[in-house]
Design a protein around this motif. Sequence first.
Motif, PDB file in Angstrom:
ATOM      1  N   LYS A   7       0.821  -1.209   0.000  1.00  0.00           N
ATOM      2  CA  LYS A   7       0.000   0.000   0.000  1.00  0.00           C
ATOM      3  C   LYS A   7       0.860   1.266   0.000  1.00  0.00           C
ATOM      4  O   LYS A   7       0.482   2.263  -0.629  1.00  0.00           O
ATOM      5  N   GLU A   8       1.979   1.253   0.653  1.00  0.00           N
ATOM      6  CA  GLU A   8       2.856   2.434   0.667  1.00  0.00           C
ATOM      7  C   GLU A   8       3.342   2.755  -0.744  1.00  0.00           C
ATOM      8  O   GLU A   8       3.407   3.925  -1.129  1.00  0.00           O
ATOM      9  N   ASP A   9       3.667   1.743  -1.519  1.00  0.00           N
ATOM     10  CA  ASP A   9       4.063   1.974  -2.916  1.00  0.00           C
ATOM     11  C   ASP A   9       2.911   2.608  -3.696  1.00  0.00           C
ATOM     12  O   ASP A   9       3.122   3.521  -4.500  1.00  0.00           O
ATOM     13  N   VAL A  10       1.706   2.123  -3.460  1.00  0.00           N
ATOM     14  CA  VAL A  10       0.528   2.680  -4.127  1.00  0.00           C
ATOM     15  C   VAL A  10       0.319   4.127  -3.694  1.00  0.00           C
ATOM     16  O   VAL A  10       0.024   5.004  -4.519  1.00  0.00           O
ATOM     17  N   ARG A  11       0.509   4.395  -2.408  1.00  0.00           N
ATOM     18  CA  ARG A  11       0.357   5.764  -1.894  1.00  0.00           C
ATOM     19  C   ARG A  11       1.351   6.699  -2.578  1.00  0.00           C
ATOM     20  O   ARG A  11       0.996   7.799  -3.008  1.00  0.00           O
ATOM     21  N   SER A  45      -6.307   9.726  -0.083  1.00  0.00           N
ATOM     22  CA  SER A  45      -6.462   8.491   0.682  1.00  0.00           C
ATOM     23  C   SER A  45      -7.469   7.565   0.003  1.00  0.00           C
ATOM     24  O   SER A  45      -7.240   6.355  -0.124  1.00  0.00           O
ATOM     25  N   LYS A  46      -8.577   8.135  -0.470  1.00  0.00           N
ATOM     26  CA  LYS A  46      -9.590   7.341  -1.164  1.00  0.00           C
ATOM     27  C   LYS A  46      -9.038   6.760  -2.470  1.00  0.00           C
ATOM     28  O   LYS A  46      -9.286   5.604  -2.804  1.00  0.00           O
ATOM     29  N   LEU A  47      -8.267   7.565  -3.199  1.00  0.00           N
ATOM     30  CA  LEU A  47      -7.667   7.092  -4.447  1.00  0.00           C
ATOM     31  C   LEU A  47      -6.622   6.005  -4.188  1.00  0.00           C
ATOM     32  O   LEU A  47      -6.496   5.056  -4.966  1.00  0.00           O
ATOM     33  N   PHE A  50      -8.562   2.973  -3.664  1.00  0.00           N
ATOM     34  CA  PHE A  50      -9.072   2.509  -4.947  1.00  0.00           C
ATOM     35  C   PHE A  50      -8.028   1.666  -5.674  1.00  0.00           C
ATOM     36  O   PHE A  50      -8.305   0.547  -6.112  1.00  0.00           O
ATOM     37  N   TRP A  51      -6.812   2.200  -5.775  1.00  0.00           N
ATOM     38  CA  TRP A  51      -5.763   1.468  -6.501  1.00  0.00           C
ATOM     39  C   TRP A  51      -5.266   0.264  -5.731  1.00  0.00           C
ATOM     40  O   TRP A  51      -4.949  -0.762  -6.321  1.00  0.00           O
ATOM     41  N   GLU A  52      -5.223   0.350  -4.408  1.00  0.00           N
ATOM     42  CA  GLU A  52      -4.850  -0.826  -3.618  1.00  0.00           C
ATOM     43  C   GLU A  52      -5.869  -1.943  -3.847  1.00  0.00           C
ATOM     44  O   GLU A  52      -5.496  -3.102  -4.054  1.00  0.00           O
ATOM     45  N   SER A  53      -7.147  -1.593  -3.839  1.00  0.00           N
ATOM     46  CA  SER A  53      -8.198  -2.580  -4.078  1.00  0.00           C
ATOM     47  C   SER A  53      -8.036  -3.230  -5.446  1.00  0.00           C
ATOM     48  O   SER A  53      -8.158  -4.451  -5.583  1.00  0.00           O
ATOM     49  N   PHE A  56      -4.319  -5.175  -5.618  1.00  0.00           N
ATOM     50  CA  PHE A  56      -4.071  -6.270  -4.688  1.00  0.00           C
ATOM     51  C   PHE A  56      -5.308  -7.096  -4.363  1.00  0.00           C
ATOM     52  O   PHE A  56      -5.228  -8.068  -3.617  1.00  0.00           O
ATOM     53  N   GLY A  57      -6.468  -6.684  -4.900  1.00  0.00           N
ATOM     54  CA  GLY A  57      -7.692  -7.447  -4.676  1.00  0.00           C
ATOM     55  C   GLY A  57      -8.201  -7.400  -3.252  1.00  0.00           C
ATOM     56  O   GLY A  57      -8.877  -8.320  -2.809  1.00  0.00           O
ATOM     57  N   VAL A  58      -7.881  -6.338  -2.533  1.00  0.00           N
ATOM     58  CA  VAL A  58      -8.395  -6.166  -1.168  1.00  0.00           C
ATOM     59  C   VAL A  58      -9.552  -5.171  -1.211  1.00  0.00           C
ATOM     60  O   VAL A  58      -9.621  -4.326  -2.092  1.00  0.00           O
ATOM     61  N   ARG A  59     -10.431  -5.261  -0.252  1.00  0.00           N
ATOM     62  CA  ARG A  59     -11.619  -4.407  -0.236  1.00  0.00           C
ATOM     63  C   ARG A  59     -11.433  -3.198   0.682  1.00  0.00           C
ATOM     64  O   ARG A  59     -12.039  -3.112   1.732  1.00  0.00           O
ATOM     65  N   THR A  60     -10.599  -2.255   0.259  1.00  0.00           N
ATOM     66  CA  THR A  60     -10.413  -1.052   1.061  1.00  0.00           C
ATOM     67  C   THR A  60     -11.186   0.127   0.492  1.00  0.00           C
ATOM     68  O   THR A  60     -11.467   1.081   1.203  1.00  0.00           O
TER      69      THR A  60
END
Length: 133
Positions: A7-11, A45-47, A50-53, A56-60
């Motif tokens: 998630k940090e990479d996505v952030r 944070s929402k974006l 979105f990209w983490e979901s 990585f297929g997680v429901r955030t």
Amino acid sequence: MSEITNKEDVRVLVHTFYDKIRQNQLLGPIFNGHITDEEWPAHLSKLTDFWESNLFGVRTFRGSPSKAHIKVDKNLHHTISQDHFAQWLQLWFKTIDELYEGELATRAKEMARRMSTGQYIHIWQNRPEEFRN
């Protein structure tokens, strides 16, 4: 060059990308006109969610990007064009290429390409008939 692994990479990707968007001549006025300085941290944070979901297929992520894009198009008198999405996509690819490589970087590009096309079609289909051109 590293791979997207968490998630940090996505952030980092999302924040770096939207820094470019906000400064872009075509897209900056749209984004900055619809998102106040105070709203940007929550939006980023929402974006990121979105990209983490998506990567990585997680429901955030919770939300409706399509509703948001239709609202922005309406606020702009139905003037969002394919050029806007092309510029967005070009900056997304450039940012990824500057930061990351590997399977998830490629997947982020492919997903963005499909999403940008889908979002534009959805916007166009939800315009009043007189604005479809």
